[in-house]
Enzyme design. Structure first.
Site, mmCIF file in Angstrom:
data_model
loop_
_atom_site.group_PDB
_atom_site.id
_atom_site.type_symbol
_atom_site.label_atom_id
_atom_site.label_comp_id
_atom_site.label_asym_id
_atom_site.label_seq_id
_atom_site.Cartn_x
_atom_site.Cartn_y
_atom_site.Cartn_z
ATOM 1 C CG ASP A 447 17.093 1.580 2.718
ATOM 2 O OD1 ASP A 447 18.246 1.514 2.798
ATOM 3 O OD2 ASP A 447 16.080 1.280 3.484
HETATM 4 C C1 LAN Z 1 20.710 1.196 10.357
HETATM 5 C C2 LAN Z 1 20.296 2.454 9.973
HETATM 6 C C3 LAN Z 1 19.714 2.662 8.778
HETATM 7 C C4 LAN Z 1 19.096 1.682 8.160
HETATM 8 C C5 LAN Z 1 17.967 2.022 6.943
HETATM 9 C C6 LAN Z 1 18.566 2.670 5.972
HETATM 10 C C7 LAN Z 1 17.018 2.861 7.620
HETATM 11 C C8 LAN Z 1 17.229 0.618 6.573
HETATM 12 O O1 LAN Z 1 16.166 0.851 5.754
HETATM 13 C C9 LAN Z 1 18.387 -0.066 6.316
HETATM 14 C C10 LAN Z 1 19.254 -0.516 7.301
HETATM 15 C C11 LAN Z 1 19.958 0.545 7.918
HETATM 16 C C12 LAN Z 1 21.101 0.994 7.093
HETATM 17 C C13 LAN Z 1 20.536 0.164 9.259
HETATM 18 C C14 LAN Z 1 21.167 -1.100 9.377
HETATM 19 C C15 LAN Z 1 21.565 -1.421 10.904
HETATM 20 C C16 LAN Z 1 22.241 -0.461 11.571
HETATM 21 C C17 LAN Z 1 23.480 0.062 10.936
HETATM 22 C C18 LAN Z 1 21.182 0.963 11.605
HETATM 23 C C19 LAN Z 1 19.953 0.397 12.244
HETATM 24 C C20 LAN Z 1 22.044 1.633 12.630
HETATM 25 C C21 LAN Z 1 22.656 0.901 13.542
HETATM 26 C C22 LAN Z 1 22.464 -0.727 13.052
HETATM 27 C C23 LAN Z 1 23.884 -1.518 13.534
HETATM 28 C C24 LAN Z 1 23.801 -2.724 12.954
HETATM 29 C C25 LAN Z 1 24.177 -1.121 14.888
HETATM 30 C C26 LAN Z 1 25.396 -2.115 15.478
HETATM 31 C C27 LAN Z 1 24.764 -3.184 16.236
HETATM 32 C C28 LAN Z 1 25.055 -4.251 15.918
HETATM 33 C C29 LAN Z 1 23.905 -5.535 16.336
HETATM 34 C C30 LAN Z 1 26.215 -4.804 15.202
#
Ligand code: LAN
Length: 741
Positions: A447
């Site tokens: 996305d």
């Molecule tokens: C994010 C942030 C952005 C988010 C969007 C683009 C909004 C979404 O539509 C797809 C997934 C994604 C890229 C996403 C995936 C998981 C993330 C990277 C996070 C929520 C930001 C932090 C998170 C990450 C997993 C944090 C570390 C924690 C763990 C449990 C490993």
């Protein structure tokens, strides 16, 4: 993010500076003997919570949605960095600073004093009144949050007699002490030599040696889960413990209710505080790990060594592919420790890791914290550009520079080549895609690619002032489309970083994390699917000759997939934003881009039901508001007060499908107008992002982007609509504001 208590700054805030190069943000503190080469700019002052009224001036009162959007854009443009993105605080999770500081402590890596002091301030500011810390800033206290952040405070030099720590310890002991910490906490405490590896279920590194067609092979897992457990398994296999020192010995006394030496470690594997558990271990988990734990004492050391070699190879490759940023903050610190251990403190690899630590550090209003990722650059830039364009910025000279810079950020951040090793290392190929953050980070998301592609096309179409020399070539846009077409799942939906590779139901039963939900595989999401549909639908008109049949096929199936996700009350659950308003907005945009508007003959009942859901949730003041509990409890939980971000999402969804009742819309718009601050900003309200069902994360720029967008859309649909109020929704205070004729 607002902390739970305000703590006065502990450094001279006027000496902090932020640099941002191609999205790589880095805070510096200029020490008293250093020279301040330039004045602080408005972005820095605003981020630090300093007065910026010299630059962000009071603007004329907005009398209409169009004027409010313009005020909003004037303010928001001030916060754009020279490289075109909008740097901002991406905090919320409270389990990230422990990894940072435990690894810095063990590797004897020092952060400048100002960063240390401001980290302590941050932790104090997000400490709860009962002395604990939660999984995230809007959570209640958990053992995970409390024990680990207590450790951080101690590593940073705070005395155990400090009143905040005395309180934290009391709460921790009340819940059984650190022995009851969930497995990710057990892991960090083992590393620090304050827990024993026998107190954890095995992390079974041999998994990496099994044939890749096996159902639970690491390659089938969600990339975040895969990479975090990769490093964890490695350190488990090595049984790494930091060398004992007096602080560690003291922590062993402070953290536990029982005598550390007498703890029955194997009995701790299932000893997890009740207040921490979001996903209890399933029957399958107990069965599988029961067997693996039995194998552990008899494991073949040759087989283990081979597995660890494979793990190390994957860790090194992750470092190369992400330029030592790693996929996220947890694996970043685990990899850094492993490279220190294996390559040595003077090695190039370790030093590159040290340099990249700052990519994750943000100095915000409450002090220094570790961010959820190295930013949200592409997400913000794409949405900001689209919001501004819909609010008419393309035809207003004062916003041309901001749009040009946004476009240039999209240009520098697209992945122009894939690593030839993607397949070998189980990665989705990334050429043509956009990551969430920077090109250096390298991991594309479906996305973020879609939103960036859509923003790039719209900017090209609506901004003739963007010179052709700066343009992203047609070929590169085709590569983005190719990548999106490749990422579609058999069910028609889109996952985040990779295609869905594993059996979701079965693997989720093996979720070992206890504190998160849905982490095992890359599920398919309404949001990701909607973004891709919108981008591809736009692309068909933009370039009607390129892979059109295949695109239409994906569009048709994608909408079919989204339709299946509608819940009986008409809503769609969101997975990355709070929550049903977010999901429903995405679903409605998908219907709209496929030409299904509310009043069209083609419109399905589903559009009407989704709108009816939103309308039923409109609050008395005309706004919408959802609490974070909506995500964790998976049901709509209304906030006490309406919120500007939720209100904007609901309005955008309704307007996307041309919901016909103007009254509903103007009442929502009124909330955005009323809540706008004199300088064009909006207040930072409750947290609006989420991941893995249980953890909140704050998107600071959303409070600007989405109101601008909703107001802009409203102004376009109802160009002559002044600031009108319906009789029922007008309070006494409002009557005074309305010009009486
Ligand atoms: C994010 C942030 C952005 C988010 C969007 C683009 C909004 C979404 O539509 C797809 C997934 C994604 C890229 C996403 C995936 C998981 C993330 C990277 C996070 C929520 C930001 C932090 C998170 C990450 C997993 C944090 C570390 C924690 C763990 C449990 C490993």
């Amino acid at each position: 993010m607002p902390g739970s208590r305000r703590i006065d700054p502990v450094t001279d805030l006027t000496r902090w500076r932020l640099t941002s190069i191609d999205g790589r943000r880095r805070w510096h503190f200029i020490s008293i003997d250093g020279t301040l080469e330039r004045e602080q700019n408005v972005l820095e002052k605003y981020s630090l919570g300093l007065d910026c009224s010299d630059e962000a001036k009071k603007l004329p009162d907005a009398e209409s949605a169009a004027e409010a959007a313009i005020n909003g854009m004037k303010f928001f443009s001030l916060l754009q960095a020279d490289d075109g993105h909008w740097p901002n605080d991406y905090s919320g999770p409270l389990f990230l600073m422990p990894g940072l500081f435990i690894v810095l402590y063990i590797t004897k890596t020092k952060l400048p004093d100002a960063f240390v002091k401001e980290s302590i301030r941050y932790l104090r500011s997000v400490q709860l009144a009962d002395g604990g810390w939660g999984l995230h800033t809007e959570d209640n206290a958990t053992v995970f949050g409390t024990a680990l952040n207590y450790v951080v405070m101690r590593l940073l030099g705070v005395s155990p007699e400090d009143q905040d720590l005395v309180k934290a310890r009391k709460l921790l002991h009340h819940h059984g002490g650190a022995a009851t910490i969930p497995s990710w906490g057990k892991f960090w405490l083992c590393i620090l030599n304050c827990y024993k590896w026998e107190g954890m279920h095995t992390l079974f590194p041999e998994l990496w040696l099994l044939p890749s067609w096996l159902p639970a092979h690491p390659s089938t897992l969600w990339v975040h889960c895969r990479i975090v457990y990769l490093g964890m398994s490695y350190l488990y296999g090595k049984r790494y413990y930091a060398p004992e020192d007096s602080l560690i010995l003291s922590l062993r006394k402070e953290l536990f209710v029982e005598d550390f030496e007498t703890i029955d470690w194997p009995a701790q594997r299932e000893n997890i505080a009740k207040i921490d558990i979001y996903t209890p271990h399933s029957w399958l988990y107990s069965m599988v790990f029961g067997m693996l734990d039995t194998y552990e004492p008899f494991h073949s050391s040759w087989y283990r060594e081979s597995a660890l070699k494979v793990c190390l190879d994957h860790i090194k490759q992750d470092d190369i592919m992400t330029n030592f940023i790693s996929i996220g903050p947890i694996s970043k610190m685990i990899n850094m420790l492993i490279r220190w251990l294996e390559d040595g403190p003077d090695s190039k690899a370790f030093l590159q890791h040290v340099d990249r630590v700052y990519d994750y550090i943000w100095m915000g209003r409450d002090g220094v914290n570790m961010q959820g990722t190295n930013g949200t650059q592409i997400w913000d830039v794409s949405y900001a550009a689209m919001a501004m364009l819909e609010a008419g910025a393309g035809t207003k000279p004062e916003f041309q520079e901001a749009l040009r810079k946004a476009y240039s950020y999209l240009e520098v951040s697209q992945m122009v080549e894939s690593s030839p090793k993607c397949v070998q290392y189980y990665r989705q190929y990334n050429k043509g895609g956009w990551p969430l953050t920077t090109r250096d980070h390298g991991l594309i998301v479906s996305d973020t690619t879609a939103e960036a592609l859509k923003a790039a096309m719209l900017l090209e179409e609506k901004c003739p002032f963007i010179g052709s020399e700066a343009k992203i070539s047609r070929e590169r846009l085709h590569e983005a489309v190719d990548l999106l077409l490749d990422m579609v799942n058999p069910n028609g939906g889109y996952s985040s970083y990779e295609t869905l590779r594993g059996g979701e139901k079965l693997l989720e039963l093996l979720n070992p994390s206890e504190v998160f939900g849905d982490i095992m595989v890359d599920y398919t999401y309404t949001e990701c699917t909607s973004s891709v549909l919108q981008a591809l639908r736009h692309f068909v008109d933009y370039d009607p000759k390129y892979r059109t049949d295949e695109i239409w096929n994906v569009l048709k199936n994608g909408l079919g997939y989204i339709k299946q996700n509608q819940l009986p009350d008409g809503s769609f659950e969101g997975s990355w934003g709070v929550c049903f308003t977010y999901g429903t907005w995405f679903a409605l945009e998908a219907f709209a881009c496929m030409g299904q508007n509310y009043n069209d003959n083609t419109a399905s009942m589903q559009v009407k039901k989704a709108c009816a859901f939103l309308v039923s949730r409109q609050m008395e003041d005309g706004g919408w508001g959802e609490k974070f509990a909506s995500c964790s409890e998976r049901r709509y939980v209304q906030s006490e007060k309406s919120l500007v971000v939720n209100t904007s999402w609901a309005l955008l969804g309704l307007m996307a499908v041309r919901y016909p009742d103007e009254e509903v819309l103007s009442r929502g718009v009124k909330v955005l107008l009323d809540r706008q601050i004199d300088d064009g900003d909006w207040p930072q309200e409750s947290i609006c992002g989420v991941f893995n069902k249980s953890c909140a994360i704050g998107y600071t720029a959303f409070k600007n982007i989405f109101p601008i967008w909703a107001l802009g859309r409203h102004a376009q649909l109802y160009p002559s609509s002044p600031r009108t109020f319906s009789a029922e929704s007008v309070s006494d205070k409002d009557w005074e504001k309305i010009p009486h004729v």
